[in-house]
Design an enzyme around this catalytic site. Structure first.
Site, PDB file in Angstrom:
ATOM      1  N   ASN A 179       0.784  -1.169  -0.020  1.00  0.00           N
ATOM      2  CA  ASN A 179       0.150  -0.094   0.084  1.00  0.00           C
ATOM      3  C   ASN A 179       0.918   1.216   0.022  1.00  0.00           C
ATOM      4  OD1 ASN A 179      -0.600   2.078   2.531  1.00  0.00           O
ATOM      5  ND2 ASN A 179       0.054  -0.061   3.380  1.00  0.00           N
ATOM      6  N   PHE A 234      -2.084   8.108   4.422  1.00  0.00           N
ATOM      7  CA  PHE A 234      -2.854   8.659   5.396  1.00  0.00           C
ATOM      8  C   PHE A 234      -4.130   9.522   5.070  1.00  0.00           C
ATOM      9  CE2 PHE A 234       0.720   9.511   8.850  1.00  0.00           C
ATOM     10  CZ  PHE A 234       1.046   8.091   9.017  1.00  0.00           C
ATOM     11  N   SER A 249       5.017   5.037   9.010  1.00  0.00           N
ATOM     12  CA  SER A 249       4.564   4.982   7.521  1.00  0.00           C
ATOM     13  C   SER A 249       5.478   5.330   6.495  1.00  0.00           C
ATOM     14  CB  SER A 249       3.240   5.782   7.279  1.00  0.00           C
ATOM     15  OG  SER A 249       2.960   5.652   6.035  1.00  0.00           O
ATOM     16  N   ASN A 297       4.918   5.999   3.370  1.00  0.00           N
ATOM     17  CA  ASN A 297       4.141   6.752   2.436  1.00  0.00           C
ATOM     18  C   ASN A 297       3.979   8.238   2.516  1.00  0.00           C
ATOM     19  OD1 ASN A 297       3.631   4.027   1.220  1.00  0.00           O
ATOM     20  ND2 ASN A 297       2.210   3.595   2.540  1.00  0.00           N
ATOM     21  N   THR A 298       4.463   8.662   3.815  1.00  0.00           N
ATOM     22  CA  THR A 298       4.302  10.376   3.711  1.00  0.00           C
ATOM     23  C   THR A 298       5.984  10.737   3.889  1.00  0.00           C
ATOM     24  OG1 THR A 298       2.335  10.223   5.195  1.00  0.00           O
ATOM     25  CG2 THR A 298       3.844  12.222   5.333  1.00  0.00           C
ATOM     26  N   LYS A 348       4.556   3.548  17.363  1.00  0.00           N
ATOM     27  CA  LYS A 348       4.658   2.683  16.168  1.00  0.00           C
ATOM     28  C   LYS A 348       6.111   2.852  15.261  1.00  0.00           C
ATOM     29  CE  LYS A 348       2.093  -0.099  13.037  1.00  0.00           C
ATOM     30  NZ  LYS A 348       0.652  -0.339  12.396  1.00  0.00           N
ATOM     31  N   ASN A 394       5.624  -1.570  11.478  1.00  0.00           N
ATOM     32  CA  ASN A 394       4.702  -1.189  10.473  1.00  0.00           C
ATOM     33  C   ASN A 394       5.146  -1.977   9.140  1.00  0.00           C
ATOM     34  OD1 ASN A 394       2.863   0.402   8.670  1.00  0.00           O
ATOM     35  ND2 ASN A 394       3.491   2.204  10.141  1.00  0.00           N
ATOM     36  N   THR A 395       4.790  -1.459   8.053  1.00  0.00           N
ATOM     37  CA  THR A 395       5.102  -2.399   6.837  1.00  0.00           C
ATOM     38  C   THR A 395       6.608  -2.027   6.311  1.00  0.00           C
ATOM     39  OG1 THR A 395       4.634  -0.119   5.486  1.00  0.00           O
ATOM     40  CG2 THR A 395       2.711  -1.947   5.809  1.00  0.00           C
ATOM     41  N   GLY A 404       2.124  -8.469   5.188  1.00  0.00           N
ATOM     42  CA  GLY A 404       1.488  -9.941   5.017  1.00  0.00           C
ATOM     43  C   GLY A 404       2.817 -10.760   5.095  1.00  0.00           C
ATOM     44  N   GLY A 455       3.149  -9.865   9.419  1.00  0.00           N
ATOM     45  CA  GLY A 455       3.122 -10.896   8.930  1.00  0.00           C
ATOM     46  C   GLY A 455       2.566 -12.269   9.999  1.00  0.00           C
TER      47      GLY A 455
END
Length: 344
Positions: A107, A111, A170, A172-173, A206, A235-236, A256, A285
């Site tokens: 992903n 946010f 994250s 993604n930011t 986190k 996190n990812t 995952g 996971g």
């Protein structure tokens, strides 16, 4: 279980559209009753009584639409968000990808959420139904002062949370993970604890799995110094192990099955670095009872998952809890707390 029959139909849809359909279905579902806590699985962590150690990770319910209903599905706690002070649309679509061959998800949502004010209005009208609710807070992408965003989030969302999670992990930011650096994190935690003031809402942090040993040591030391109530590991990941899916090259955070080993190792690292001084919550996971039990024995007091439900369905929490009871009994533990850190 009926989910294996419905999954192929859901997988015909774009991943984000299927997710929104799932949220809509849960919104229409009665809240239900989570039932009494199981004495074998009940946990007391960070001053909170958890009916079982299996939690819903942030990202599933970004705006607090259904978190209060997830306890009836077997979750001991549910974490909503990430919520930012102001609404934001997130990154351009498509931004959510199933890697079916790898039982994984990538992903790059960014946010996307309706903002803290909208969530606060919604949450103020919802009953808790006896379940533990966490609120995950973040900073706006275009904020000129991200530390101030986190402090504002603590003040605004504390009334609706059994605990608050400071999400600086994250990928993604842009630039967000820089807040994990020692100096920036010290400033952030000082601001967050000041914003909490006399309110004793527990504060969790986190962190990412993509950390160097020195980063782990610094975060652990600062967590202890600032008296964090728990660390969520993790996190990812932006790393890419060998993947088979056609979506393997997509940018964003990977979750995952392929994250399992990295997340497990990072949990061990933080257990060693903290010496058990801070409760640890494992994420990443985890797809079955064996995965959850391995994290508990490695030092996690609680576990969380989200991506696994894409492949296993909404009743996964119940199956994990049932499996945990069998594993605890097999190894002679009277309750889950006795197993925490057994392999550390």
């Amino acid at each position: 279980m009926v989910y294996p029959f419905f999954r192929p139909l859901l997988f015909l849809l774009d991943a984000e559209r299927a997710h929104r359909l799932t949220i809509a279905a849960l919104r229409a579902m009665p809240a239900g009753n989570p039932g009494p806590a199981d004495p074998v699985l009940a946990s007391h962590v960070a001053g909170i009584d958890f009916p079982n150690p299996v939690g819903l990770a942030a990202g599933f319910d970004k705006d607090g639409e259904v978190a209060h209903k997830m306890h009836a599905l077997g979750f001991g706690f549910a974490e909503l968000g990430t919520l930012t002070p102001l609404p934001q649309a997130g990154n351009p679509k498509p931004r959510l990808f199933r890697l079916v061959e790898d039982r994984a998800v990538i992903n790059r949502m960014g946010f996307n959420n309706g903002g803290q004010e909208s969530a606060a209005r919604r949450l103020s009208g919802l009953g808790r139904h006896g379940g533990v609710i966490g609120v995950n807070i973040g900073a706006n992408k275009d904020s000129s002062d991200r530390i101030a965003d986190y402090a504002a989030g603590v003040r605004r969302m504390s009334p609706f949370a059994d605990y608050l999670t400071i999400n600086i992990s994250s990928p993604n930011t842009p630039g967000l993970r820089a807040l994990q650096d020692k100096g920036a994190l010290d400033d952030l935690l000082s601001a967050v604890m000041t914003a909490r003031g006399d309110d004793r809402t527990p504060i969790f942090l986190k962190v990412a799995p993509d950390l160097e040993p020195a980063d782990v040591d610094d975060i652990a030391a600062l967590g202890i110094a600032h008296r964090l109530d728990a660390l969520i590991i993790s996190n990812t990941t932006i790393s890419r192990p060998a993947l088979r899916s056609a979506h393997a090259g997509e940018t964003g955070g990977l979750s995952g099955d392929p994250l399992r080993d990295l997340a497990q190792q990072r949990l061990r690292d933080f257990r060693s670095a903290t010496g058990g001084a801070i409760p640890l919550i494992a994420a990443g996971g985890i797809a079955n009872a064996e995965d959850a039990y391995a994290r508990i024995r490695a030092g996690a007091a609680l576990v969380q998952f989200y991506s696994a439900m894409v492949y296993e369905g909404p009743w996964l929490a119940r199956r994990v809890n049932a499996g945990l009871k069998r594993l605890l009994a097999r190894d002679g533990f009277a309750n889950v707390a006795q197993a925490v850190g057994a392999d550390a």
